[in-house]
Design a protein around this motif. Structure first.
Motif, mmCIF file in Angstrom:
data_model
loop_
_atom_site.group_PDB
_atom_site.id
_atom_site.type_symbol
_atom_site.label_atom_id
_atom_site.label_comp_id
_atom_site.label_asym_id
_atom_site.label_seq_id
_atom_site.Cartn_x
_atom_site.Cartn_y
_atom_site.Cartn_z
ATOM 1 N N LYS A 14 -17.741 16.549 6.062
ATOM 2 C CA LYS A 14 -17.817 16.402 7.517
ATOM 3 C C LYS A 14 -17.334 15.008 7.938
ATOM 4 O O LYS A 14 -16.523 14.888 8.861
ATOM 5 C CB LYS A 14 -19.253 16.658 7.989
ATOM 6 N N LEU A 15 -17.820 13.981 7.240
ATOM 7 C CA LEU A 15 -17.394 12.612 7.563
ATOM 8 C C LEU A 15 -15.882 12.477 7.471
ATOM 9 O O LEU A 15 -15.239 11.862 8.334
ATOM 10 C CB LEU A 15 -18.051 11.606 6.608
ATOM 11 N N ALA A 16 -15.307 13.071 6.416
ATOM 12 C CA ALA A 16 -13.861 12.950 6.208
ATOM 13 C C ALA A 16 -13.098 13.691 7.299
ATOM 14 O O ALA A 16 -12.132 13.157 7.867
ATOM 15 C CB ALA A 16 -13.493 13.489 4.831
ATOM 16 N N LEU A 17 -13.529 14.920 7.614
ATOM 17 C CA LEU A 17 -12.819 15.699 8.637
ATOM 18 C C LEU A 17 -12.898 15.008 10.003
ATOM 19 O O LEU A 17 -11.914 14.962 10.744
ATOM 20 C CB LEU A 17 -13.388 17.113 8.717
ATOM 21 N N ASP A 18 -14.073 14.448 10.298
ATOM 22 C CA ASP A 18 -14.241 13.780 11.590
ATOM 23 C C ASP A 18 -13.470 12.465 11.663
ATOM 24 O O ASP A 18 -13.218 11.958 12.753
ATOM 25 C CB ASP A 18 -15.733 13.522 11.861
ATOM 26 N N ALA A 19 -13.153 11.915 10.495
ATOM 27 C CA ALA A 19 -12.450 10.621 10.502
ATOM 28 C C ALA A 19 -11.029 10.759 9.954
ATOM 29 O O ALA A 19 -10.506 9.841 9.332
ATOM 30 C CB ALA A 19 -13.238 9.612 9.687
ATOM 31 N N ALA A 20 -10.420 11.929 10.205
ATOM 32 C CA ALA A 20 -9.078 12.187 9.669
ATOM 33 C C ALA A 20 -8.074 11.086 10.015
ATOM 34 O O ALA A 20 -7.307 10.644 9.157
ATOM 35 C CB ALA A 20 -8.581 13.537 10.164
ATOM 36 N N ASP A 21 -8.109 10.616 11.275
ATOM 37 C CA ASP A 21 -7.163 9.568 11.711
ATOM 38 C C ASP A 21 -7.354 8.288 10.911
ATOM 39 O O ASP A 21 -6.396 7.654 10.473
ATOM 40 C CB ASP A 21 -7.391 9.209 13.192
ATOM 41 N N LYS A 22 -8.601 7.936 10.758
ATOM 42 C CA LYS A 22 -8.948 6.704 10.046
ATOM 43 C C LYS A 22 -8.486 6.798 8.578
ATOM 44 O O LYS A 22 -7.949 5.842 8.016
ATOM 45 C CB LYS A 22 -10.471 6.523 10.143
ATOM 46 N N ILE A 23 -8.668 7.975 7.980
ATOM 47 C CA ILE A 23 -8.257 8.166 6.580
ATOM 48 C C ILE A 23 -6.749 8.014 6.458
ATOM 49 O O ILE A 23 -6.232 7.359 5.557
ATOM 50 C CB ILE A 23 -8.733 9.533 6.054
ATOM 51 N N GLN A 24 -6.053 8.585 7.429
ATOM 52 C CA GLN A 24 -4.601 8.464 7.445
ATOM 53 C C GLN A 24 -4.174 6.997 7.516
ATOM 54 O O GLN A 24 -3.285 6.558 6.787
ATOM 55 C CB GLN A 24 -4.052 9.225 8.649
ATOM 56 N N GLU A 25 -4.873 6.247 8.358
ATOM 57 C CA GLU A 25 -4.584 4.807 8.491
ATOM 58 C C GLU A 25 -4.813 4.077 7.158
ATOM 59 O O GLU A 25 -4.011 3.248 6.746
ATOM 60 C CB GLU A 25 -5.545 4.173 9.515
ATOM 61 N N ILE A 26 -5.931 4.407 6.510
ATOM 62 C CA ILE A 26 -6.259 3.753 5.236
ATOM 63 C C ILE A 26 -5.187 4.048 4.186
ATOM 64 O O ILE A 26 -4.687 3.155 3.518
ATOM 65 C CB ILE A 26 -7.665 4.188 4.729
ATOM 66 N N TYR A 27 -4.815 5.323 4.078
ATOM 67 C CA TYR A 27 -3.748 5.732 3.156
ATOM 68 C C TYR A 27 -2.524 4.852 3.355
ATOM 69 O O TYR A 27 -1.965 4.287 2.432
ATOM 70 C CB TYR A 27 -3.272 7.148 3.494
ATOM 71 N N ARG B 127 1.798 9.368 5.695
ATOM 72 C CA ARG B 127 1.269 10.737 5.614
ATOM 73 C C ARG B 127 1.847 11.524 6.779
ATOM 74 O O ARG B 127 2.186 10.947 7.805
ATOM 75 C CB ARG B 127 -0.261 10.712 5.780
ATOM 76 N N PRO B 128 1.935 12.855 6.656
ATOM 77 C CA PRO B 128 2.401 13.631 7.812
ATOM 78 C C PRO B 128 1.465 13.428 8.999
ATOM 79 O O PRO B 128 0.273 13.197 8.821
ATOM 80 C CB PRO B 128 2.365 15.072 7.309
ATOM 81 N N LYS B 129 2.003 13.511 10.190
ATOM 82 C CA LYS B 129 1.202 13.318 11.402
ATOM 83 C C LYS B 129 0.111 14.390 11.462
ATOM 84 O O LYS B 129 0.300 15.500 10.969
ATOM 85 C CB LYS B 129 2.129 13.423 12.628
ATOM 86 N N ASP B 130 -0.994 14.069 12.067
ATOM 87 C CA ASP B 130 -2.123 14.997 12.217
ATOM 88 C C ASP B 130 -2.607 15.535 10.879
ATOM 89 O O ASP B 130 -2.980 16.700 10.751
ATOM 90 C CB ASP B 130 -1.741 16.175 13.130
ATOM 91 N N TYR B 131 -2.579 14.690 9.923
ATOM 92 C CA TYR B 131 -3.037 15.046 8.583
ATOM 93 C C TYR B 131 -4.539 15.339 8.589
ATOM 94 O O TYR B 131 -5.334 14.577 9.125
ATOM 95 C CB TYR B 131 -2.711 13.883 7.644
#
Ligand SMILES: [Zn+2]
Length: 530
Positions: free
Chosen positions: A153-166, A174-178
C-alpha cells in the motif's frame, strides 16, 4: 619510533579478528535482536556462486550466536519471479510455454510440486550439507499471508516518489506514470507481460502486453487485480526493502553486481528509508565465486552448479574455500589446474593443526558439524600416488607415515579422503601424475642403454633383500651412481620398464608395492635377458 609501534599494535589487533566476528561486535552495540537474511530466485540449478552468499550470511549468523546476541537467519526463495530464460538441460517443448510465468506456478521437471520447489530443494540440500541451516521462507507465501500488505500500500500510494528515487539514485528514466506493482495476468498466467495502468486504492488495473518483453508474449487481456491477494508482486527494487521492513531484517549482503554505485542496493536502501521509514540492514557486499575449467561447465553458458561442486570436494573443504577469503576477495577455483585440488586439501590440513589465531578461527568456522575431531590423514598428494599402486594396503601405509596405529577417527578420515582422491584422479588429475603398472613389457623400454639394462639386473638383486622403501630408494640411487648413471637415467629405467613412461611416484615404494617375482621378471625382460 613510538608511533610506528602503536600502528603495528593496532594492526595486529584488527588482523587477529575474523571479519564476521568484527561485524557481530559492531552489531552488539545496538543491544537489539538481529535478523540475518539472504534470498535467491530458484530459476534452475543454482550456480555455485550463490553458495558464497549463503555461507557469508551463515558466518555472520554463527558469529552473532557465539557472541550471545539473540539472532535468526532466514533464507527467502523468490518463487513469484518469472521464468525469464530456459535452462538448456530442460526439454524446450515442455517448458517454453511457461516463459514469463511465476516459478511457483510452473510444474516441477520431475515428480510432483512446483518448479521453484524442485530447484529450491536441490539448493537447500547442498547448503545444509555445508552446515548452513537458515529458516526457509517463500516469497509467494509472504504475499499470500499478507505479510507485505502494508508495504504494498505504501509503495502504490507513493508511486511518484518511488519513480523520483529510481531516477535520482540510478540515473535511469522510468516510464511515465510508473506503478510499482505487477499483477499476474488472470487470462494467460504470465507476470512478465503485464503492465499496471492504474491504482484506485483498492485495485490495480493492468494490461497484458504482447511485446513487453522479447522472450514472452502477452495475451492482450485488460483487467484489474487486488494487490493484496497474492496474485502479483512488487518489482525487485521495491520488494527487497519491503521484505526488510516486514521481517525486520538487520543484516543482508549481496553479490557485487548489485552493490555498484547507483545499483540495486543503493536504490533499495533509498526506498527503504524514504518510503518505508526503516533503516536498511547492515550491508556485506561480496565478490564472485567462480569455478573455471572446461570439464566443469556441463551445461553450456550456465556455469557450474552448486550440486556439481559439492560432488568433487568434501563439505568442510568446500566451506573452507569460502570461509578463508574475505567477502570482497575474488575466488576463482579451477580444479583442472595441476595443484588446485591437492593444494586446497593441504591448506585445510594446515589450518586444522594451526595455532595461529586467524587460521584456527577459519578452520573452526569451516566445520559443518559442531564437533571437531582430531585425526591424522596422509597428505592428499601422497594418497594420489598410493591409491594408484597395485596390491597396497592403504591403512598400513598410512600407519607407517603416521608412525603409530591409526585410531577409529584416522581410519574414517582416510576412507573419506581416498574417496575424493579417486574423484580427483578420475576427473581432473593431469596425465603426468596418473600411472598404471603395465601388464606386459612396455614398448617404451626400447631406448634403454646397455648401462641402464645392466642397472636393472643389479636392481633385481636388491629387490630380493629389500624391505624398507627408504633404504631401497637410496640403494637404487647409489647403484646407478657407481655405474656412472645420473639420478634421472637411473629412475627412468625403472619407470619405463614398469609404467611405460619417464616419470612416476617414488620408485622404491612403487617397486615394493608389487609382487617381487613380477618385478624381477619385468626387469630381466627389459634388460633383454628373457
Ligand atoms: Zn495475459
Amino acid at each position: 619510533m613510538v608511533v610506528s609501534l602503536r600502528i603495528r599494535a593496532s594492526y595486529s589487533y584488527t588482523k587477529s579478528m575474523f571479519w564476521a566476528d568484527k561485524i557481530a561486535k559492531e552489531l552488539s552495540k545496538s543491544k537489539k535482536a538481529q535478523l540475518v537474511d539472504d534470498a535467491k530466485t530458484p530459476s534452475g540449478r543454482v550456480h555455485v556462486g550463490a553458495l558464497r552468499g549463503v555461507t557469508i550470511h551463515d558466518l555472520v549468523y554463527k558469529a552473532l550466536q557465539e557472541a550471545k546476541i539473540e539472532s535468526r537467519y532466514t533464507f527467502i526463495f523468490d518463487d513469484l519471479d518469472p521464468m525469464d530464460s530456459l535452462p538448456v538441460y530442460l526439454p524446450k517443448k515442455k517448458f517454453e510455454r511457461y516463459m514469463g510465468v511465476p516459478l511457483e506456478n510452473i510444474p516441477s521437471p520431475e515428480g510432483r510440486g512446483s518448479y521453484a520447489g524442485y530447484y529450491a530443494d536441490e539448493f537447500i540440500r547442498v547448503f545444509n550439507k555445508l552446515g548452513s541451516r537458515p529458516e526457509i521462507l517463500w516469497s509467494s507465501k509472504l504475499y499470500k499471508d499478507g505479510k507485505l500488505d502494508t508495504q504494498i500500500k505504501l509503495a502504490l500510494d507513493a508511486a511518484d516518489k518511488i519513480q523520483e528515487i529510481y531516477e535520482k539514485v540510478s540515473g535511469s528514466k522510468r516510464p511515465k506514470d510508473y506503478i510499482p506493482f505487477q499483477p499476474i495476468c488472470e487470462e494467460c498466467g504470465k507476470i512478465s507481460t503485464t503492465s499496471a495502468t492504474g491504482w484506485n486504492g483498492k485495485y490495480v488495473s493492468y494490461e497484458c502486453l504482447e511485446n513487453k518483453v522479447s522472450w514472452a508474449k502477452g495475451c492482450g487481456h485488460k483487467g484489474k487485480e487486488d494487490p493484496f491477494s497474492g496474485r502479483g508482486k512488487m518489482p525487485f527494487r521495491v520488494e527487497w526493502p519491503a521484505k526488510w521492513v516486514a521481517l525486520g531484517v538487520t543484516i543482508e549482503g549481496e553479490g557485487k553486481d548489485h552493490a555498484s554505485k547507483g545499483g540495486t542496493r543503493d536504490t533499495a536502501d533509498a526506498i527503504c528509508r524514504e518510503i518505508f521509514g526503516y533503516e536498511p540492514p547492515y550491508d556485506v557486499p561480496y565478490e564472485h565465486f567462480l569455478l573455471s575449467g572446461k570439464k566443469m561447465s556441463s551445461s553450456k553458458g550456465v556455469g557450474v552448479s552448486a550440486v556439481e561442486v559439492a560432488e568433487i570436494l568434501p563439505p568442510e573443504i568446500l566451506r573452507f574455500l569460502m570461509v578463508r577469503p574475505r567477502p570482497m576477495q575474488h575466488i576463482d577455483f579451477n580444479p583442472e589446474l595441476e595443484y588446485t585440488i591437492p593444494k586446497i586439501f593441504d591448506d585445510f590440513d594446515f589450518a586444522r593443526v594451526s595455532k595461529e589465531a586467524d587460521l584456527a578461527r577459519i578452520y573452526e568456522l569451516s566445520q559443518v558439524e559442531k564437533e571437531t575431531k582430531k585425526y591424522f590423514v596422509p597428505r592428499f598428494r601422497d594418497l594420489v600416488n598410493l591409491v594408484q599402486m597395485p596390491n597396497i594396503d592403504l591403512a598400513t601405509q598410512a600407519e607407517e607415515i603416521k608412525g603409530s596405529k591409526l585410531t577409529a577417527e584416522d581410519k574414517q578420515a582416510l576412507k573419506e579422503r581416498v574417496k575424493y582422491v579417486k574423484i580427483y584422479l578420475e576427473r581432473f588429475a593431469p596425465e603426468e601424475i596418473k600411472f598404471t603398472v603395465k601388464d606386459n613389457l612396455p614398448l617404451e623400454v626400447e631406448p634403454l642403454t646397455e648401462k641402464q639394462k645392466k642397472l636393472l639386473i643389479n636392481i633385481v638383486n636388491l629387490v630380493d633383500k629389500a624391505g624398507d622403501p627408504e633404504r631401497l630408494q637410496n640403494d637404487i640411487y647409489q647403484t646407478g651412481k657407481v655405474m656412472g648413471l645420473s639420478s634421472s637415467e637411473t629412475f627412468k629405467a625403472i619407470y619405463l620398464s614398469l609404467l611405460g613412461r619417464e616419470s612416476g611416484p617414488k620408485a622404491a615404494w612403487l617397486v615394493l608395492s608389487l609382487d617381487k617375482n613380477f618385478v624381477k621378471k619385468r626387469f630381466e625382460e627389459a634388460a633383454g635377458r628373457i
